[in-house]
Motif scaffolding. Structure first.
Motif, PDB file in Angstrom:
ATOM      1  N   ALA A  69      45.321   5.807 -32.344  1.00 54.58           N
ATOM      2  CA  ALA A  69      46.300   4.700 -31.838  1.00 54.58           C
ATOM      3  C   ALA A  69      46.126   4.779 -30.370  1.00 54.58           C
ATOM      4  O   ALA A  69      45.999   3.560 -29.670  1.00 54.58           O
ATOM      5  N   MET A  70      46.083   5.705 -29.789  1.00 48.79           N
ATOM      6  CA  MET A  70      46.269   6.014 -28.322  1.00 48.79           C
ATOM      7  C   MET A  70      44.977   5.965 -27.678  1.00 48.79           C
ATOM      8  O   MET A  70      45.034   5.736 -26.167  1.00 48.79           O
ATOM      9  N   ALA A  71      43.815   6.379 -28.118  1.00 51.87           N
ATOM     10  CA  ALA A  71      42.514   6.406 -27.194  1.00 51.87           C
ATOM     11  C   ALA A  71      42.214   5.265 -26.584  1.00 51.87           C
ATOM     12  O   ALA A  71      41.884   5.288 -25.509  1.00 51.87           O
ATOM     13  N   PRO A  72      42.445   3.969 -27.102  1.00 53.31           N
ATOM     14  CA  PRO A  72      41.952   2.752 -26.372  1.00 53.31           C
ATOM     15  C   PRO A  72      42.943   2.460 -25.139  1.00 53.31           C
ATOM     16  O   PRO A  72      42.268   2.019 -24.043  1.00 53.31           O
ATOM     17  N   ALA A  73      44.101   3.053 -25.282  1.00 54.76           N
ATOM     18  CA  ALA A  73      45.057   2.884 -23.890  1.00 54.76           C
ATOM     19  C   ALA A  73      44.644   3.852 -22.806  1.00 54.76           C
ATOM     20  O   ALA A  73      44.652   3.561 -21.686  1.00 54.76           O
ATOM     21  N   ALA A  74      44.201   4.947 -23.311  1.00 63.82           N
ATOM     22  CA  ALA A  74      43.782   6.245 -22.339  1.00 63.82           C
ATOM     23  C   ALA A  74      42.404   5.539 -21.716  1.00 63.82           C
ATOM     24  O   ALA A  74      42.283   5.503 -20.634  1.00 63.82           O
ATOM     25  N   PHE A  75      41.496   5.053 -22.617  1.00 66.49           N
ATOM     26  CA  PHE A  75      40.367   4.482 -21.945  1.00 66.49           C
ATOM     27  C   PHE A  75      40.634   3.286 -21.138  1.00 66.49           C
ATOM     28  O   PHE A  75      40.132   3.086 -19.906  1.00 66.49           O
ATOM     29  N   ASP A  76      41.471   2.430 -21.349  1.00 66.16           N
ATOM     30  CA  ASP A  76      41.629   1.292 -20.500  1.00 66.16           C
ATOM     31  C   ASP A  76      42.282   1.793 -19.148  1.00 66.16           C
ATOM     32  O   ASP A  76      42.009   1.178 -18.048  1.00 66.16           O
ATOM     33  N   THR A  77      43.112   2.870 -19.103  1.00 65.31           N
ATOM     34  CA  THR A  77      43.641   3.461 -17.837  1.00 65.31           C
ATOM     35  C   THR A  77      42.778   4.183 -17.262  1.00 65.31           C
ATOM     36  O   THR A  77      42.667   3.896 -15.790  1.00 65.31           O
ATOM     37  N   ILE A  78      42.133   4.922 -17.567  1.00 58.92           N
ATOM     38  CA  ILE A  78      40.979   5.736 -16.852  1.00 58.92           C
ATOM     39  C   ILE A  78      39.932   4.771 -16.222  1.00 58.92           C
ATOM     40  O   ILE A  78      39.671   4.993 -15.163  1.00 58.92           O
ATOM     41  N   ARG A  79      39.517   3.834 -16.987  1.00 61.23           N
ATOM     42  CA  ARG A  79      38.449   2.746 -16.452  1.00 61.23           C
ATOM     43  C   ARG A  79      39.077   2.077 -15.304  1.00 61.23           C
ATOM     44  O   ARG A  79      38.470   1.839 -14.103  1.00 61.23           O
ATOM     45  N   ARG A  80      40.383   1.512 -15.306  1.00 58.91           N
ATOM     46  CA  ARG A  80      40.939   0.914 -14.235  1.00 58.91           C
ATOM     47  C   ARG A  80      41.185   1.711 -13.142  1.00 58.91           C
ATOM     48  O   ARG A  80      41.120   1.339 -11.903  1.00 58.91           O
ATOM     49  N   HIS A  81      41.610   3.126 -13.212  1.00 55.33           N
ATOM     50  CA  HIS A  81      41.765   4.085 -12.277  1.00 55.33           C
ATOM     51  C   HIS A  81      40.668   4.013 -11.513  1.00 55.33           C
ATOM     52  O   HIS A  81      40.673   4.097 -10.259  1.00 55.33           O
ATOM     53  N   LEU A  82      39.403   4.337 -12.145  1.00 54.63           N
ATOM     54  CA  LEU A  82      38.054   4.503 -11.716  1.00 54.63           C
ATOM     55  C   LEU A  82      37.659   3.304 -10.835  1.00 54.63           C
ATOM     56  O   LEU A  82      37.046   3.492  -9.533  1.00 54.63           O
ATOM     57  N   GLU A  83      37.883   1.985 -11.336  1.00 54.22           N
ATOM     58  CA  GLU A  83      37.575   0.859 -10.717  1.00 54.22           C
ATOM     59  C   GLU A  83      38.377   0.658  -9.466  1.00 54.22           C
ATOM     60  O   GLU A  83      37.860   0.224  -8.602  1.00 54.22           O
ATOM     61  N   GLU A  84      39.689   0.768  -9.465  1.00 62.29           N
ATOM     62  CA  GLU A  84      40.485   0.686  -8.393  1.00 62.29           C
ATOM     63  C   GLU A  84      40.476   1.523  -7.097  1.00 62.29           C
ATOM     64  O   GLU A  84      40.828   1.132  -6.101  1.00 62.29           O
ATOM     65  N   THR A  85      40.132   2.686  -7.710  1.00 60.82           N
ATOM     66  CA  THR A  85      39.958   3.787  -6.578  1.00 60.82           C
ATOM     67  C   THR A  85      38.524   3.748  -5.940  1.00 60.82           C
ATOM     68  O   THR A  85      38.311   4.359  -5.009  1.00 60.82           O
ATOM     69  N   GLY A  86      37.514   3.132  -6.729  1.00 58.60           N
ATOM     70  CA  GLY A  86      36.225   3.129  -6.387  1.00 58.60           C
ATOM     71  C   GLY A  86      35.593   4.516  -6.583  1.00 58.60           C
ATOM     72  O   GLY A  86      34.778   5.112  -5.858  1.00 58.60           O
ATOM     73  N   ARG A  87      36.074   5.173  -7.406  1.00 56.19           N
ATOM     74  CA  ARG A  87      35.577   6.503  -7.916  1.00 56.19           C
ATOM     75  C   ARG A  87      34.651   6.605  -9.114  1.00 56.19           C
ATOM     76  O   ARG A  87      34.533   5.583  -9.988  1.00 56.19           O
ATOM     77  N   SER A  88      34.114   7.608  -9.326  1.00 54.31           N
ATOM     78  CA  SER A  88      33.335   7.974 -10.813  1.00 54.31           C
ATOM     79  C   SER A  88      34.144   9.122 -11.343  1.00 54.31           C
ATOM     80  O   SER A  88      34.848   9.844 -10.789  1.00 54.31           O
ATOM     81  N   ILE A  89      33.890   9.279 -12.588  1.00 56.64           N
ATOM     82  CA  ILE A  89      34.278  10.187 -13.420  1.00 56.64           C
ATOM     83  C   ILE A  89      33.996  11.748 -12.604  1.00 56.64           C
ATOM     84  O   ILE A  89      34.642  12.654 -12.846  1.00 56.64           O
ATOM     85  N   ASP A  90      32.674  11.832 -11.726  1.00 56.08           N
ATOM     86  CA  ASP A  90      32.220  12.947 -11.121  1.00 56.08           C
ATOM     87  C   ASP A  90      33.054  13.555 -10.267  1.00 56.08           C
ATOM     88  O   ASP A  90      32.913  14.522  -9.519  1.00 56.08           O
ATOM     89  N   ASP A  91      34.011  12.665  -9.745  1.00 57.48           N
ATOM     90  CA  ASP A  91      35.042  12.913  -8.445  1.00 57.48           C
ATOM     91  C   ASP A  91      35.975  13.882  -9.150  1.00 57.48           C
ATOM     92  O   ASP A  91      36.700  14.411  -8.117  1.00 57.48           O
ATOM     93  N   TYR A  92      36.232  13.939 -10.301  1.00 55.58           N
ATOM     94  CA  TYR A  92      37.325  14.834 -10.928  1.00 55.58           C
ATOM     95  C   TYR A  92      36.576  16.085 -11.431  1.00 55.58           C
ATOM     96  O   TYR A  92      35.677  15.870 -12.325  1.00 55.58           O
ATOM     97  N   ASP A  93      37.181  17.090 -11.345  1.00 54.38           N
ATOM     98  CA  ASP A  93      36.643  18.612 -12.075  1.00 54.38           C
ATOM     99  C   ASP A  93      37.043  18.324 -13.477  1.00 54.38           C
ATOM    100  O   ASP A  93      36.527  18.853 -14.139  1.00 54.38           O
TER     101      ASP A  93
END
Length: 340
Positions: free
Chosen positions: A209-233
């Motif tokens: 149930a919760m995985a789609p919400a996590a995906f939505d927030t992570i993707r929007r965080h990366l888009e709005e900060t201009g980052r990639s997942i590689d910027d995080y350890d």
């Protein structure tokens, strides 16, 4: 500018630091792989209290008091307390507030409440408001079981997708620091989530149930900060567990994103999944709160990790909505923390 808006739901902060943290857990949590990262481990679920609900509020207050003491401050220095839990009417948070007698903002995002509190706490400090904000969350396995599922005396057969609600509490004290103060882990930004509901109705499968919400927030965080997942350890979700984390990785892959190497989950990390018979892993408001306030924070203080994204996830349903046949709306809030 103390607060900078980066997008629809993402805000960046200056000079909001974590002054201290504290994590308190139950016996099962102490036996898990992260047991050494808790400040205190209770010998039993009740710990000599009269009920599991009473035990939960003392678990929370103990973690709050420890965080204040570790910062070498008194309760009088705490301008505001923020946080929440899973019980009806935020009973744990509100009843614990009878003890500390500080201004309180009770929050509810189910198991996502800890990152909601961190984000809101950072905004109030960066906006020139309180100097010291205590953010906390707690849950108790036995109390949650009889509120959301079955009587604990029933001994029902748990499904493979079922999560184990953590008996745990975590607290962070946020505040400003002077330039000449030793370096601290800081809250760098927050992305507040939106409600996502893909129609799941099984309260014994919160990860799906919760995985789609996590995906939505992570993707929007990366888009709005201009980052990639590689910027995080590391990117730690709250309590998707084994199955939910797999679904999150697959959602990323379907969208052409390669996240798997950076993803982990607080619920999966908290227990030895097979040995402790927790099925999908840990859950509960105290899960991400205690894992961050202990294990993750300690690794950052040791400079093993410099930048972590904590994405706590919450299922926003109640026993009443479940009985009425409603699906389970979910939400996730992401907080970026870094050690300069």
């Amino acid at each position: 500018m103390a607060i900078k808006r980066l997008g629809t739901s993402t805000y960046q902060f200056d000079n909001v630091h974590i002054i201290s943290t504290a994590a308190v857990g139950g016996p099962k949590e102490g036996q898990g792989p992260l047991g050494a990262d808790f400040d205190r481990i209770w010998p039993s679920e009740l710990n000599d209290y009269d009920s599991f609900e009473t035990a939960e509020r003392h678990l929370l207050f103990e973690s709050q008091t420890l965080a204040v003491e570790k910062a070498k401050q008194s309760w009088d220095n705490i301008d505001l307390v923020m946080g929440g839990d899973l019980l009806d009417q935020l009973a744990t948070t509100n009843f614990a507030a009878r003890e500390h007698q500080r201004p309180l903002i009770g929050l509810f995002s189910a198991c996502a409440v800890f990152t909601e509190g961190l984000g809101l706490g950072a905004m109030t400090i960066a906006g020139g408001g309180p100097h010291g904000v205590l953010v906390s969350a707690a849950s108790h396995h036995m109390a949650a079981e009889r509120q959301f599922r079955f009587p604990i005396e029933l001994g029902y057969q748990r499904t493979p997708t079922a999560a184990w609600t953590a008996t745990a509490a975590g607290t962070c004290l946020l505040g400003r620091v002077n330039e000449d103060h030793p370096e601290r882990v800081r809250v760098e930004s927050v992305t507040f989530g939106r409600v996502v509901d893909w129609g799941s109705k099984d309260p014994n499968d919160m990860g799906t149930a919760m995985a789609p919400a996590a995906f939505d927030t992570i993707r929007r965080h990366l888009e709005e900060t201009g980052r990639s997942i590689d910027d995080y350890d590391r990117v730690y979700t709250g309590d998707l567990g084994v199955f939910g984390l797999q679904i999150l990785s697959r959602l990323a892959q379907k969208n052409g994103l390669s996240w798997e190497a950076h993803l982990d989950d607080c619920g999966r990390a908290l227990y030895a999944i097979k040995e402790q018979d927790v099925h999908n892993g840990g859950s509960g408001a105290g899960c991400s709160a205690s894992v961050f306030s202990g294990f993750i924070y300690h690794r950052m203080k040791k400079r093993q990790w410099h930048k972590v994204l904590l994405v706590a996830t919450g299922a926003l349903f109640s026993p009443t909505t479940y009985q009425q046949g409603e699906s389970i709306p979910c939400i996730a809030h992401a907080v970026s923390v870094e050690y300069p």
